[in-house]
Motif scaffolding. Sequence first.
Motif, PDB file in Angstrom:
ATOM      1  N   ASN A  22       0.786  -1.242   0.000  1.00 23.81           N
ATOM      2  CA  ASN A  22       0.000   0.000   0.000  1.00 23.81           C
ATOM      3  C   ASN A  22       0.812   1.283   0.000  1.00 23.81           C
ATOM      4  OD1 ASN A  22      -2.480  -1.383  -0.100  1.00 23.81           O
ATOM      5  ND2 ASN A  22      -2.337  -1.753   2.100  1.00 23.81           N
ATOM      6  N   LYS A  23       2.148   1.214  -0.070  1.00 28.35           N
ATOM      7  CA  LYS A  23       2.925   2.436  -0.286  1.00 28.35           C
ATOM      8  C   LYS A  23       2.586   2.943  -1.674  1.00 28.35           C
ATOM      9  CE  LYS A  23       6.448   3.131   2.800  1.00 28.35           C
ATOM     10  NZ  LYS A  23       6.433   4.324   3.605  1.00 28.35           N
ATOM     11  N   ILE A  24       2.625   4.243  -1.859  1.00 30.36           N
ATOM     12  CA  ILE A  24       2.409   4.828  -3.177  1.00 30.36           C
ATOM     13  C   ILE A  24       3.768   5.246  -3.717  1.00 30.36           C
ATOM     14  CG2 ILE A  24       1.346   6.707  -4.460  1.00 30.36           C
ATOM     15  CD1 ILE A  24      -0.878   6.681  -2.318  1.00 30.36           C
ATOM     16  N   ILE A  25       4.080   4.793  -4.916  1.00 27.43           N
ATOM     17  CA  ILE A  25       5.396   5.021  -5.499  1.00 27.43           C
ATOM     18  C   ILE A  25       5.258   5.833  -6.781  1.00 27.43           C
ATOM     19  CG2 ILE A  25       7.477   3.916  -6.424  1.00 27.43           C
ATOM     20  CD1 ILE A  25       6.901   3.240  -3.457  1.00 27.43           C
ATOM     21  N   VAL A  49       2.920   4.979  -9.892  1.00 26.63           N
ATOM     22  CA  VAL A  49       2.790   5.891 -11.025  1.00 26.63           C
ATOM     23  C   VAL A  49       4.168   5.985 -11.662  1.00 26.63           C
ATOM     24  CG1 VAL A  49       2.272   8.238 -11.791  1.00 26.63           C
ATOM     25  CG2 VAL A  49       0.950   7.217  -9.925  1.00 26.63           C
ATOM     26  N   ALA A  50       4.275   5.515 -12.894  1.00 26.76           N
ATOM     27  CA  ALA A  50       5.533   5.552 -13.637  1.00 26.76           C
ATOM     28  C   ALA A  50       5.450   6.687 -14.643  1.00 26.76           C
ATOM     29  CB  ALA A  50       5.755   4.221 -14.347  1.00 26.76           C
ATOM     30  N   ILE A  51       6.502   7.513 -14.693  1.00 25.17           N
ATOM     31  CA  ILE A  51       6.493   8.697 -15.550  1.00 25.17           C
ATOM     32  C   ILE A  51       7.775   8.732 -16.371  1.00 25.17           C
ATOM     33  CG2 ILE A  51       6.447  11.223 -15.576  1.00 25.17           C
ATOM     34  CD1 ILE A  51       5.092  10.990 -12.756  1.00 25.17           C
ATOM     35  N   LEU A  82      -2.201  11.189  -8.798  1.00 24.80           N
ATOM     36  CA  LEU A  82      -2.038  10.775  -7.403  1.00 24.80           C
ATOM     37  C   LEU A  82      -3.346  10.865  -6.639  1.00 24.80           C
ATOM     38  CD1 LEU A  82       1.412  12.393  -6.571  1.00 24.80           C
ATOM     39  CD2 LEU A  82       0.894   9.953  -6.726  1.00 24.80           C
ATOM     40  N   LYS A  83      -4.134  11.877  -6.929  1.00 26.37           N
ATOM     41  CA  LYS A  83      -5.429  12.017  -6.257  1.00 26.37           C
ATOM     42  C   LYS A  83      -6.360  10.872  -6.605  1.00 26.37           C
ATOM     43  CE  LYS A  83      -5.417  17.019  -5.655  1.00 26.37           C
ATOM     44  NZ  LYS A  83      -5.994  18.301  -6.099  1.00 26.37           N
ATOM     45  N   ASN A  84      -6.197  10.269  -7.786  1.00 22.91           N
ATOM     46  CA  ASN A  84      -6.992   9.103  -8.157  1.00 22.91           C
ATOM     47  C   ASN A  84      -6.592   7.865  -7.364  1.00 22.91           C
ATOM     48  OD1 ASN A  84      -8.520  10.428 -10.121  1.00 22.91           O
ATOM     49  ND2 ASN A  84      -6.995  10.037 -11.712  1.00 22.91           N
ATOM     50  N   ILE A  85      -5.374   7.862  -6.848  1.00 25.18           N
ATOM     51  CA  ILE A  85      -4.857   6.689  -6.139  1.00 25.18           C
ATOM     52  C   ILE A  85      -5.230   6.690  -4.665  1.00 25.18           C
ATOM     53  CG2 ILE A  85      -2.749   5.544  -5.349  1.00 25.18           C
ATOM     54  CD1 ILE A  85      -1.454   6.348  -7.954  1.00 25.18           C
ATOM     55  N   TYR A  86      -5.133   7.829  -4.012  1.00 28.65           N
ATOM     56  CA  TYR A  86      -5.272   7.815  -2.564  1.00 28.65           C
ATOM     57  C   TYR A  86      -6.565   8.468  -2.118  1.00 28.65           C
ATOM     58  CZ  TYR A  86      -4.289  12.758  -1.623  1.00 28.65           C
ATOM     59  OH  TYR A  86      -4.355  14.120  -1.525  1.00 28.65           O
ATOM     60  N   HIS A  87      -7.068   7.964  -1.013  1.00 31.07           N
ATOM     61  CA  HIS A  87      -8.228   8.580  -0.372  1.00 31.07           C
ATOM     62  C   HIS A  87      -7.707   9.777   0.402  1.00 31.07           C
ATOM     63  CE1 HIS A  87     -11.379   9.185   2.609  1.00 31.07           C
ATOM     64  NE2 HIS A  87     -12.177   8.608   1.735  1.00 31.07           N
ATOM     65  N   PRO A  88      -8.396  10.919   0.353  1.00 31.48           N
ATOM     66  CA  PRO A  88      -7.871  12.130   0.967  1.00 31.48           C
ATOM     67  C   PRO A  88      -7.572  12.010   2.464  1.00 31.48           C
ATOM     68  CG  PRO A  88      -9.996  12.557  -0.078  1.00 31.48           C
ATOM     69  CD  PRO A  88      -9.651  11.139  -0.338  1.00 31.48           C
ATOM     70  N   CYS A 115       5.170  19.528  -5.436  1.00 33.82           N
ATOM     71  CA  CYS A 115       4.171  18.469  -5.527  1.00 33.82           C
ATOM     72  C   CYS A 115       3.443  18.325  -4.188  1.00 33.82           C
ATOM     73  CB  CYS A 115       4.871  17.164  -5.912  1.00 33.82           C
ATOM     74  SG  CYS A 115       3.796  15.769  -6.195  1.00 33.82           S
ATOM     75  N   VAL A 116       4.188  18.281  -3.104  1.00 37.93           N
ATOM     76  CA  VAL A 116       3.602  18.186  -1.767  1.00 37.93           C
ATOM     77  C   VAL A 116       2.700  19.384  -1.504  1.00 37.93           C
ATOM     78  CG1 VAL A 116       4.121  18.226   0.704  1.00 37.93           C
ATOM     79  CG2 VAL A 116       5.499  16.819  -0.842  1.00 37.93           C
ATOM     80  N   LYS A 117       3.192  20.566  -1.821  1.00 42.20           N
ATOM     81  CA  LYS A 117       2.429  21.795  -1.576  1.00 42.20           C
ATOM     82  C   LYS A 117       1.088  21.759  -2.303  1.00 42.20           C
ATOM     83  CE  LYS A 117       3.470  26.678  -1.110  1.00 42.20           C
ATOM     84  NZ  LYS A 117       4.460  27.711  -1.333  1.00 42.20           N
ATOM     85  N   LYS A 118       1.080  21.291  -3.541  1.00 39.22           N
ATOM     86  CA  LYS A 118      -0.170  21.194  -4.304  1.00 39.22           C
ATOM     87  C   LYS A 118      -1.127  20.206  -3.656  1.00 39.22           C
ATOM     88  CE  LYS A 118       0.491  23.053  -8.702  1.00 39.22           C
ATOM     89  NZ  LYS A 118      -0.555  23.861  -9.247  1.00 39.22           N
ATOM     90  N   LEU A 119      -0.608  19.070  -3.195  1.00 45.58           N
ATOM     91  CA  LEU A 119      -1.470  18.083  -2.553  1.00 45.58           C
ATOM     92  C   LEU A 119      -2.037  18.598  -1.235  1.00 45.58           C
ATOM     93  CD1 LEU A 119       0.472  14.862  -3.414  1.00 45.58           C
ATOM     94  CD2 LEU A 119      -1.895  15.326  -4.025  1.00 45.58           C
ATOM     95  N   LEU A 120      -1.287  19.484  -0.584  1.00 42.53           N
ATOM     96  CA  LEU A 120      -1.764  20.043   0.681  1.00 42.53           C
ATOM     97  C   LEU A 120      -2.933  21.006   0.500  1.00 42.53           C
ATOM     98  CD1 LEU A 120       1.555  20.635   2.617  1.00 42.53           C
ATOM     99  CD2 LEU A 120      -0.238  18.979   3.145  1.00 42.53           C
TER     100      LEU A 120
END
Length: 143
Positions: A22-25, A49-51, A82-88, A115-120
Amino acid sequence: WRSRASYKIIEIDEKFKLFKKNKIIVDLGSAPGGWSQYVVQKVGDGNVVAIDILEMSPIVGVNFMQLDFLAENSLDKIIDELKNIYHPDARLFQRLMIFSYFQHDTFLENWFLECVKKLLENPNTHFSCPEDYEDFFDDDSVS
């Protein structure tokens, strides 16, 4: 394995036990997919998520995005993925790891912090970070 790089990530994981269910990579510069191929077996389908700017053959359970992650607006696309992967409420950054073949540098570090700032921006997301980074954020969702 898709590439010899797979053996390097296996060696790292055996030594440090980085990848848990369940780690998100996020795998930056993922093609041809050796790291993602190994990691998805450890963390589970849908958590990788591979980019890459290059094409990459599909890997079951890996969400691939073909884009230049440094290009304008690409961060927004990655955040949406990432928002599609994790529950808020799942405290994403206790589960998120970003891996890259690129040498660690300040530019990539700043990219990660953006990236972190946007998710926050989601009020249900909390991020814990070392004191060195607290000044980068201007809200109470960081500790």
